[in-house]
Design a protein around this motif. Structure first.
Motif, mmCIF file in Angstrom:
data_model
loop_
_atom_site.group_PDB
_atom_site.id
_atom_site.type_symbol
_atom_site.label_atom_id
_atom_site.label_comp_id
_atom_site.label_asym_id
_atom_site.label_seq_id
_atom_site.Cartn_x
_atom_site.Cartn_y
_atom_site.Cartn_z
ATOM 1 N N ALA A 359 0.824 -1.212 0.000
ATOM 2 C CA ALA A 359 0.000 0.000 0.000
ATOM 3 C C ALA A 359 0.855 1.258 0.000
ATOM 4 O O ALA A 359 0.560 2.233 -0.704
ATOM 5 N N GLN A 360 1.941 1.233 0.765
ATOM 6 C CA GLN A 360 2.779 2.418 0.892
ATOM 7 C C GLN A 360 3.615 2.690 -0.350
ATOM 8 O O GLN A 360 4.092 3.816 -0.533
ATOM 9 N N ARG A 361 3.795 1.685 -1.208
ATOM 10 C CA ARG A 361 4.520 1.951 -2.452
ATOM 11 C C ARG A 361 3.578 2.266 -3.618
ATOM 12 O O ARG A 361 3.996 2.338 -4.762
ATOM 13 N N GLY A 362 2.284 2.421 -3.301
ATOM 14 C CA GLY A 362 1.353 2.885 -4.299
ATOM 15 C C GLY A 362 0.423 1.850 -4.871
ATOM 16 O O GLY A 362 -0.392 2.158 -5.752
ATOM 17 N N VAL A 363 0.496 0.615 -4.400
ATOM 18 C CA VAL A 363 -0.413 -0.422 -4.873
ATOM 19 C C VAL A 363 -1.794 -0.183 -4.268
ATOM 20 O O VAL A 363 -1.916 0.166 -3.085
ATOM 21 N N ASP A 364 -2.817 -0.341 -5.073
ATOM 22 C CA ASP A 364 -4.202 -0.216 -4.595
ATOM 23 C C ASP A 364 -4.573 -1.509 -3.874
ATOM 24 O O ASP A 364 -4.868 -2.523 -4.499
ATOM 25 N N VAL A 365 -4.548 -1.483 -2.548
ATOM 26 C CA VAL A 365 -4.742 -2.681 -1.729
ATOM 27 C C VAL A 365 -6.118 -2.639 -1.070
ATOM 28 O O VAL A 365 -6.479 -1.657 -0.413
ATOM 29 N N THR A 366 -6.874 -3.721 -1.242
ATOM 30 C CA THR A 366 -8.207 -3.832 -0.648
ATOM 31 C C THR A 366 -8.302 -5.135 0.139
ATOM 32 O O THR A 366 -7.863 -6.185 -0.340
ATOM 33 N N LEU A 367 -8.884 -5.065 1.323
ATOM 34 C CA LEU A 367 -9.122 -6.242 2.151
ATOM 35 C C LEU A 367 -10.615 -6.371 2.398
ATOM 36 O O LEU A 367 -11.262 -5.447 2.912
ATOM 37 N N PHE A 368 -11.181 -7.521 2.014
ATOM 38 C CA PHE A 368 -12.570 -7.842 2.333
ATOM 39 C C PHE A 368 -12.599 -8.754 3.551
ATOM 40 O O PHE A 368 -11.997 -9.822 3.557
ATOM 41 N N ASN A 369 -13.327 -8.320 4.565
ATOM 42 C CA ASN A 369 -13.505 -9.059 5.804
ATOM 43 C C ASN A 369 -15.004 -9.076 6.090
ATOM 44 O O ASN A 369 -15.791 -8.658 5.243
ATOM 45 N N SER A 370 -15.421 -9.523 7.242
ATOM 46 C CA SER A 370 -16.848 -9.616 7.524
ATOM 47 C C SER A 370 -17.235 -8.855 8.785
ATOM 48 O O SER A 370 -16.485 -8.838 9.766
ATOM 49 N N GLU A 371 -18.411 -8.247 8.733
ATOM 50 C CA GLU A 371 -18.982 -7.607 9.912
ATOM 51 C C GLU A 371 -19.461 -8.662 10.906
ATOM 52 O O GLU A 371 -19.276 -8.518 12.114
ATOM 53 N N ALA A 372 -20.031 -9.742 10.401
ATOM 54 C CA ALA A 372 -20.493 -10.835 11.263
ATOM 55 C C ALA A 372 -19.290 -11.582 11.833
ATOM 56 O O ALA A 372 -18.236 -11.671 11.203
ATOM 57 N N SER A 373 -19.471 -12.119 13.009
ATOM 58 C CA SER A 373 -18.392 -12.840 13.681
ATOM 59 C C SER A 373 -18.893 -14.188 14.163
ATOM 60 O O SER A 373 -19.905 -14.259 14.865
ATOM 61 N N TYR A 397 -13.099 -3.349 3.719
ATOM 62 C CA TYR A 397 -14.557 -3.424 3.599
ATOM 63 C C TYR A 397 -15.056 -4.616 4.406
ATOM 64 O O TYR A 397 -14.491 -5.708 4.324
ATOM 65 N N GLN A 398 -16.110 -4.374 5.179
ATOM 66 C CA GLN A 398 -16.740 -5.438 5.959
ATOM 67 C C GLN A 398 -18.031 -5.874 5.270
ATOM 68 O O GLN A 398 -18.924 -5.063 5.025
ATOM 69 N N TYR A 399 -18.092 -7.153 4.936
ATOM 70 C CA TYR A 399 -19.291 -7.748 4.350
ATOM 71 C C TYR A 399 -20.418 -7.657 5.377
ATOM 72 O O TYR A 399 -20.248 -8.036 6.542
ATOM 73 N N LYS A 400 -21.556 -7.161 4.943
ATOM 74 C CA LYS A 400 -22.624 -6.839 5.885
ATOM 75 C C LYS A 400 -23.246 -8.089 6.514
ATOM 76 O O LYS A 400 -23.517 -9.079 5.831
ATOM 77 N N ALA A 401 -23.458 -8.020 7.825
ATOM 78 C CA ALA A 401 -24.127 -9.081 8.574
ATOM 79 C C ALA A 401 -25.589 -9.167 8.114
ATOM 80 O O ALA A 401 -26.149 -8.187 7.618
ATOM 81 N N PRO A 402 -26.228 -10.338 8.256
ATOM 82 C CA PRO A 402 -25.759 -11.521 8.997
ATOM 83 C C PRO A 402 -24.955 -12.510 8.162
ATOM 84 O O PRO A 402 -24.583 -13.568 8.662
ATOM 85 N N ILE A 403 -24.687 -12.184 6.891
ATOM 86 C CA ILE A 403 -23.907 -13.114 6.067
ATOM 87 C C ILE A 403 -22.435 -12.958 6.404
ATOM 88 O O ILE A 403 -21.923 -11.832 6.501
#
Length: 488
Positions: A359-373, A397-403
Motif C-alpha cells: 500500500a505504501q509503495r502505491g499499490v491499490d490494496v483492498t481487504l474484504f472481511n466480515s462484519e459478522a463474527s 470493507y466489511q461484508y454486511k451481517a448476517p452473512i
C-alpha cells in the motif's frame, strides 16, 4: 502419617519458579519470536497451567510418522511428474513454457509442494452456495470410473442430500467412490455416525482425517486439522475452494449464514488435486492408491482449456509454511492492484509487512472481511490490525451481517489469482492442512474481479476516524485476542 503441608507448599512454589526458567531453553527452539514470547509469558504467569498447555498444544507439527509419509509421497510425486514429462506428446501440458513474470512463483511452489505448473486447464468460478452442490452432483452423475470427495466439514442434510444421492447412484452403476472427512470438523454436526453408516452401507469407502487419539504413538494435538476441500471426478474434473459439504448456516442457532467461492477446474491440474487426496488417503489408511490397489485411478492429462495453473498443498506435514511463503511472495510482487478476501485475517509480521508495504509503495490494496463474527477471539484479533492497515493506505470493507463472507481468494494485478481453503492466520499457516489453487491467467482474474464487485456491493467501508472511536472494552478484547493468536 502426618502430612507436612508447609513442605508441600514450598515444593510446589519452588517447582513453579523452576518451570519458567527450564522452559526458556525449550520454548524458543525453532519457534517464531512472537509465538515463543506468548508461550513464555503464559508460563511465567501461570507455570503449571502453561506447562500443561504447552505439552498438549506446543508442537505445531504432525507426528514424525506422518511427516515421513508426506516426504515419501513428495518423492513419489516427483518421480511420477518426471516420468510423464518425458513423454513428448505431453510436454506442452506438463512442462509448458513459463512466462518470466510467473517463473519465480512457479518455482517457489514446486520447491515447497512438489507440484509443477500445468497448462491446458479451464477454471469456472462458482459463488452461489447451493448451486455448487447441484453442479457437483451433476458431474458425479456423469462419472465413469471414480469419485473422490474430501472435506473438513461433511454433513448429510437437506441441502447436501443431492451430492450424497449422486454418490450412491454412482456406486450402483459400478463407479468407485471414496470419501474423507476431518474427524473434529465433521463429528459435531447432527447424525454424524448415521451418515457414516449410510455411506458404508451404500458401498462408499470412507475414512476420518486426523482421527482423535488422546494417547499412544498416534497422538496428535487436537487442533491440528485437515481443512482441505477437494472433489475429483475421473481425474478430469475437480473442485476446490472455501466451501464445505454442509448446509449454508452450519446448523447455527443465530442468524449467521455463509457466502463462499468454489473453483471448478478441468484439465491436467486436476491431477494435482488428486495427488493431495491420495496423499491424505495414504496417511490415514497406509494404502497407496496406485495401479495395483486402485486401477481405476489413472493420470490421463487432457487439455480442457488454455490456462496455466498449479496446486500448492500446505500444512503441518510439511517442514515449511508453504502457503504463507506463497502469499507473502505474491503480495510483494503486486504492482498496481491487490485484493485480499478472507474471513479470518490474523497475519504474522512478514505478511503484515508485505501488505502495508504494498500500500505504501502505491499499490491499490483492498481487504474484504466480515462484519459478522462466528469466532470471538479470531474476529477481535483480526480487527486489532485494522488501524495499522488503514494508516498504511489499505482499504478495508466489511461484508454486511448476517452473512459471513467465508471465501478465501487473492488477486494480484491483472494476471495472478489464488483460490483455496486457507485462511490468513497462524492456524492455516502452521497447523491446518490446506490446499491452494494458483491461476496464472488474466481471464480468471477478470472473473474474480466480477465476484469482488458483487462483494463490494454487499459491504461497507471501514473509516479510520470512526474506527479509532471504538470503545476501550473493544480495544481490550482485541489486544487480548491478538496475544492468544500467537500461542501456536
Amino acid at each position: 502419617m502426618t502430612i507436612n503441608w508447609a513442605t508441600i507448599t514450598a515444593l510446589i512454589g519452588l517447582v513453579g519458579w523452576i518451570i519458567p526458567f527450564v522452559m526458556l531453553f525449550i520454548v524458543p527452539t525453532n519457534r517464531k519470536p512472537s509465538s515463543a514470547t506468548a508461550w513464555l509469558l503464559l508460563v511465567f504467569l501461570l507455570p503449571y497451567l502453561g506447562l500443561v498447555l504447552f505439552l498438549v498444544l506446543g508442537s505445531p507439527k504432525l507426528s514424525r510418522r506422518r511427516r515421513a509419509e508426506q516426504h515419501t509421497m513428495d518423492k513419489l510425486l516427483h518421480q511420477v511428474v518426471e516420468e510423464f514429462q518425458q513423454q513428448p506428446e505431453l510436454v506442452a501440458l506438463l512442462d509448458p513454457p513459463i512466462p518470466p513474470r510467473d517463473a519465480p512463483y512457479v518455482q517457489l511452489n514446486r520447491n515447497l509442494g512438489g507440484m509443477p505448473a500445468l497448462a491446458g486447464n479451464s477454471v469456472e468460478l462458482l459463488p452461489n452456495y447451493n448451486a455448487v452442490f447441484e453442479r457437483i452432483a451433476q458431474d458425479i452423475d456423469n462419472a465413469q470410473k471414480y469419485v473422490h470427495v474430501e472435506y473438513f466439514a461433511l454433513s448429510r442434510d437437506e441441502e447436501t442430500e443431492g451430492v450424497f444421492a449422486a454418490m450412491e447412484r454412482a456406486v450402483s452403476r459400478g463407479v468407485k467412490v471414496r470419501v474423507q472427512m476431518d474427524h473434529l470438523g465433521s463429528r459435531k454436526y447432527p447424525n454424524f455416525e448415521d451418515m457414516r453408516a449410510k455411506l458404508t452401507a451404500a458401498g462408499i469407502e470412507q475414512h476420518l482425517l486426523l482421527p482423535l487419539h488422546f494417547f499412544g504413538a498416534n497422538y496428535t494435538r487436537i487442533d491440528l486439522r485437515n481443512h482441505r476441500k477437494i472433489v475429483v471426478i475421473d481425474g478430469q474434473i475437480g473442485y476446490t475452494g472455501s466451501q464445505n459439504l454442509i448446509k449454508r448456516n452450519y446448523f447455527r442457532k443465530d442468524a449467521i449464514y455463509y457466502d463462499e467461492l468454489v473453483a471448478r477446474v478441468c484439465g491436467p491440474v486436476v491431477g494435482e488435486l488428486e495427488a493431495a487426496f491420495i496423499t491424505d488417503w495414504y496417511s490415514e489408511t497406509r494404502v497407496l492408491l496406485d495401479r495395483n490397489t486402485a486401477p481405476e485411478v489413472t493420470f490421463e492429462p487432457r487439455a480442457c482449456g488454455e490456462m496455466l495453473c498449479q496446486v500448492l498443498p500446505s500444512g503441518s506435514g510439511f517442514e515449511n509454511e508453504n502457503n504463507l511463503k506463497l502469499f507473502t511472495s505474491l503480495i510483494h510482487a503486486a504492482r498496481h492492484t491487490l485484493v485480499i478476501t478472507n474471513p479470518y485475517f490474523v497475519p504474522d509480521d512478514a505478511l503484515m509487512t508485505a501488505i502495508t508495504s504494498a500500500a505504501q509503495r502505491g499499490v491499490d490494496v483492498t481487504l474484504f472481511n466480515s462484519e459478522a463474527s462466528d469466532q470471538f477471539l479470531v474476529s477481535h484479533a483480526e480487527r486489532s490490525y485494522y488501524e495499522d492497515l488503514l494508516r498504511a493506505g489499505v482499504k478495508i470493507y466489511q461484508y454486511k451481517a448476517p452473512i459471513l463472507l467465508h471465501s478465501k481468494h487473492i488477486t494480484i494485478d491483472d494476471d495472478i489469482a489464488v483460490i483455496g481453503s486457507s485462511n490468513l492466520d497462524i492456524r492455516s499457516f502452521q497447523l491446518n492442512l490446506e490446499v491452494t489453487l494458483i491461476c496464472y491467467d488474466a481471464k480468471v482474474v477478470a472473473d474474480l474481479r466480477q465476484v469482488e464487485a458483487v462483494n463490494l456491493s454487499k459491504s461497507k467501508p471501514v473509516n479510520l476516524e470512526e474506527w479509532e472511536t471504538r470503545s476501550v472494552r473493544e480495544k481490550l478484547y482485541e489486544n487480548i485476542s491478538r496475544l492468544t493468536a500467537a500461542l501456536q
